[in-house]
Motif scaffolding. Structure first.
Motif, PDB file in Angstrom:
ATOM      1  N   TYR A 227       0.798  -1.237   0.059  1.00  0.00           N
ATOM      2  CA  TYR A 227      -0.056   0.015  -0.057  1.00  0.00           C
ATOM      3  C   TYR A 227       0.839   1.123  -0.127  1.00  0.00           C
ATOM      4  CZ  TYR A 227      -4.164   2.718   0.835  1.00  0.00           C
ATOM      5  OH  TYR A 227      -5.377   3.484   0.695  1.00  0.00           O
ATOM      6  N   ILE A 228       2.260   1.143   0.204  1.00  0.00           N
ATOM      7  CA  ILE A 228       3.042   2.461  -0.050  1.00  0.00           C
ATOM      8  C   ILE A 228       3.068   2.697  -1.683  1.00  0.00           C
ATOM      9  CG2 ILE A 228       5.202   3.407   0.187  1.00  0.00           C
ATOM     10  CD1 ILE A 228       5.653   1.482   2.606  1.00  0.00           C
ATOM     11  N   GLN A 229       2.723   3.867  -2.150  1.00  0.00           N
ATOM     12  CA  GLN A 229       2.838   4.108  -3.580  1.00  0.00           C
ATOM     13  C   GLN A 229       3.238   5.697  -3.641  1.00  0.00           C
ATOM     14  OE1 GLN A 229       2.988   3.101  -6.106  1.00  0.00           O
ATOM     15  NE2 GLN A 229       1.438   3.736  -7.923  1.00  0.00           N
ATOM     16  N   GLY A 230       4.071   5.688  -4.623  1.00  0.00           N
ATOM     17  CA  GLY A 230       4.744   6.937  -5.122  1.00  0.00           C
ATOM     18  C   GLY A 230       5.708   7.767  -4.034  1.00  0.00           C
ATOM     19  N   LYS A 231       6.122   7.155  -3.018  1.00  0.00           N
ATOM     20  CA  LYS A 231       6.923   7.912  -1.891  1.00  0.00           C
ATOM     21  C   LYS A 231       8.444   7.499  -1.861  1.00  0.00           C
ATOM     22  CE  LYS A 231       3.111   9.137   0.113  1.00  0.00           C
ATOM     23  NZ  LYS A 231       2.821  10.369  -0.331  1.00  0.00           N
ATOM     24  N   VAL A 232       8.995   8.379  -1.261  1.00  0.00           N
ATOM     25  CA  VAL A 232      10.571   8.224  -1.050  1.00  0.00           C
ATOM     26  C   VAL A 232      10.831   7.736   0.345  1.00  0.00           C
ATOM     27  CG1 VAL A 232      12.808   9.549  -1.201  1.00  0.00           C
ATOM     28  CG2 VAL A 232      11.077  10.184  -2.589  1.00  0.00           C
ATOM     29  N   ILE A 233      11.502   6.360   0.579  1.00  0.00           N
ATOM     30  CA  ILE A 233      11.493   6.203   2.066  1.00  0.00           C
ATOM     31  C   ILE A 233      13.133   6.554   2.374  1.00  0.00           C
ATOM     32  CG2 ILE A 233      11.425   4.209   3.347  1.00  0.00           C
ATOM     33  CD1 ILE A 233       8.854   4.672   2.094  1.00  0.00           C
ATOM     34  N   ALA A 234      13.354   7.055   3.328  1.00  0.00           N
ATOM     35  CA  ALA A 234      14.790   7.269   3.447  1.00  0.00           C
ATOM     36  C   ALA A 234      15.394   6.389   4.409  1.00  0.00           C
ATOM     37  CB  ALA A 234      14.751   8.631   4.381  1.00  0.00           C
ATOM     38  N   VAL A 235      16.463   5.813   3.969  1.00  0.00           N
ATOM     39  CA  VAL A 235      17.372   4.912   4.696  1.00  0.00           C
ATOM     40  C   VAL A 235      18.603   5.561   4.848  1.00  0.00           C
ATOM     41  CG1 VAL A 235      18.306   2.504   4.746  1.00  0.00           C
ATOM     42  CG2 VAL A 235      16.035   2.971   3.546  1.00  0.00           C
ATOM     43  N   ASN A 236      18.907   6.302   6.060  1.00  0.00           N
ATOM     44  CA  ASN A 236      19.954   7.204   6.163  1.00  0.00           C
ATOM     45  C   ASN A 236      20.459   7.403   7.380  1.00  0.00           C
ATOM     46  OD1 ASN A 236      18.369   9.116   7.362  1.00  0.00           O
ATOM     47  ND2 ASN A 236      18.022  10.248   5.327  1.00  0.00           N
ATOM     48  N   GLY A 237      20.110   6.571   8.345  1.00  0.00           N
ATOM     49  CA  GLY A 237      20.614   6.803   9.697  1.00  0.00           C
ATOM     50  C   GLY A 237      20.274   7.767  10.441  1.00  0.00           C
ATOM     51  N   GLY A 238      19.353   8.662   9.971  1.00  0.00           N
ATOM     52  CA  GLY A 238      18.671   9.797  10.452  1.00  0.00           C
ATOM     53  C   GLY A 238      19.279  11.158  10.428  1.00  0.00           C
ATOM     54  N   ILE A 239      19.757  11.080   9.050  1.00  0.00           N
ATOM     55  CA  ILE A 239      20.432  12.233   8.495  1.00  0.00           C
ATOM     56  C   ILE A 239      19.359  13.574   8.415  1.00  0.00           C
ATOM     57  CG2 ILE A 239      21.646  13.606   6.587  1.00  0.00           C
ATOM     58  CD1 ILE A 239      23.382  11.072   6.812  1.00  0.00           C
TER      59      ILE A 239
END
Ligand SMILES: NC(=O)c1ccc[n+]([C@@H]2O[C@H](COP(=O)([O-])OP(=O)(O)OC[C@H]3O[C@@H](n4cnc5c(N)ncnc54)[C@H](OP(=O)(O)O)[C@@H]3O)[C@@H](O)[C@H]2O)c1
Length: 239
Positions: A227-239
């Protein structure tokens, strides 16, 4: 894994010869997903990874749309993918004043235009259900000292994902992007050690990420997300 994939999931990893793409190939193969991985210049490491994991390695040059489409069609004739991961990018630690038009064109083609034509091709070939997962380096909420030409293409990807999500969702294609912080391999090699230390200090987790941590989220999006669509998921250790 989603029920719809139970039959025969099949993945293409564009940029499988890279650090992040390679980790995605390993993660997919660990789940016994039928996987095709592409390389451009690093043929030997790509063939070695393919032999080790049981993926199939394929040479793919991302340049113009006219060059790309026949290559995608040729691969499609061998089997329809249920997941395509775009893990391709080029960057160079270059100040703006030294950026040539040729380098800008190459970067634009590899990093952003190829994703656009890939999505257009998937829609035109009515590949549904399909998950498209792009990877990039910006989630539009950060202020980072990136090379301008790289940042511009990453911002383009993030904006494109939003609009593609709306246009392709009704066609049964999910499109999302994983935006990475500094990882322990791959493009981060273009950073100076000073800049890398800056990122480590600035990260809320006080470290760079591992390619496997990126791969975990990318494969989750490709295999579990519904159900996630058109999104940017950040995987950056909290930057
Ligand atoms: N590693 C990081 O710290 C980091 C940080 C932020 C974002 N990212 C994102 O993660 C993704 C993967 O980066 P990475 O670190 O894995 O980089 P990488 O190790 O340099 O791998 C890049 C991949 O792209 C392929 N490639 C580059 N230009 C191409 C072209 N014109 N046509 C076809 N293939 C091409 C390379 O193929 P060959 O090597 O075979 O030539 C390689 O497979 C990118 O979207 C990048 O923006 C990475």
């Amino acid at each position: 894994m989603r029920a719809e994939l139970a039959a025969k999931p099949r993945a293409w990893v564009l940029g499988g010869s890279g650090a992040i793409g390679g980790a995605v190939v390993r993660a997919l193969r660990a789940r016994q997903i039928d996987t095709v991985m592409t390389y451009r210049s690093r043929k030997e490491p790509a063939l070695a990874l393919a032999a080790e994991t049981g993926a199939r390695a394929l040479e793919l040059q991302l340049s113009s749309r006219d060059a790309l489409i026949p290559q995608l069609d040729a691969e499609l004739a061998l089997g329809r993918p249920s997941l395509i991961v775009h893990c391709v990018a080029q960057s160079a630690a270059l100040p703006l004043v030294e950026l040539s038009e040729a380098l800008w064109r190459d970067t634009l083609q590899a990093n952003a235009e190829s994703a656009l034509w890939l999505a257009q091709w998937a829609a035109a070939r009515e590949l549904s259900p399909l998950d498209l997962v792009f990877t990039g380096g910006l989630d539009r909420s950060q202020s980072l000292p990136l090379p301008v030409h790289y940042a511009a293409t990453q911002g383009m990807l993030a904006a494109m994902v939003m609009a593609l999500g709306h246009e392709l969702g009704p066609r049964g294609i999910r499109v999302n992007m994983v935006s990475l912080g500094v990882m322990d391999a791959g493009l981060s090699a273009t950073l100076t050690s000073e800049r890398r230390t800056d990122y480590e200090h600035f990260s809320a987790l006080r470290r760079v990420g591992r390619a496997e941590e990126a791969a975990q989220v990318i494969t989750w999006l490709g295999l579990e997300n519904s159900y996630i669509q058109g999104k940017v998921i950040a995987v950056n250790g909290g930057i």
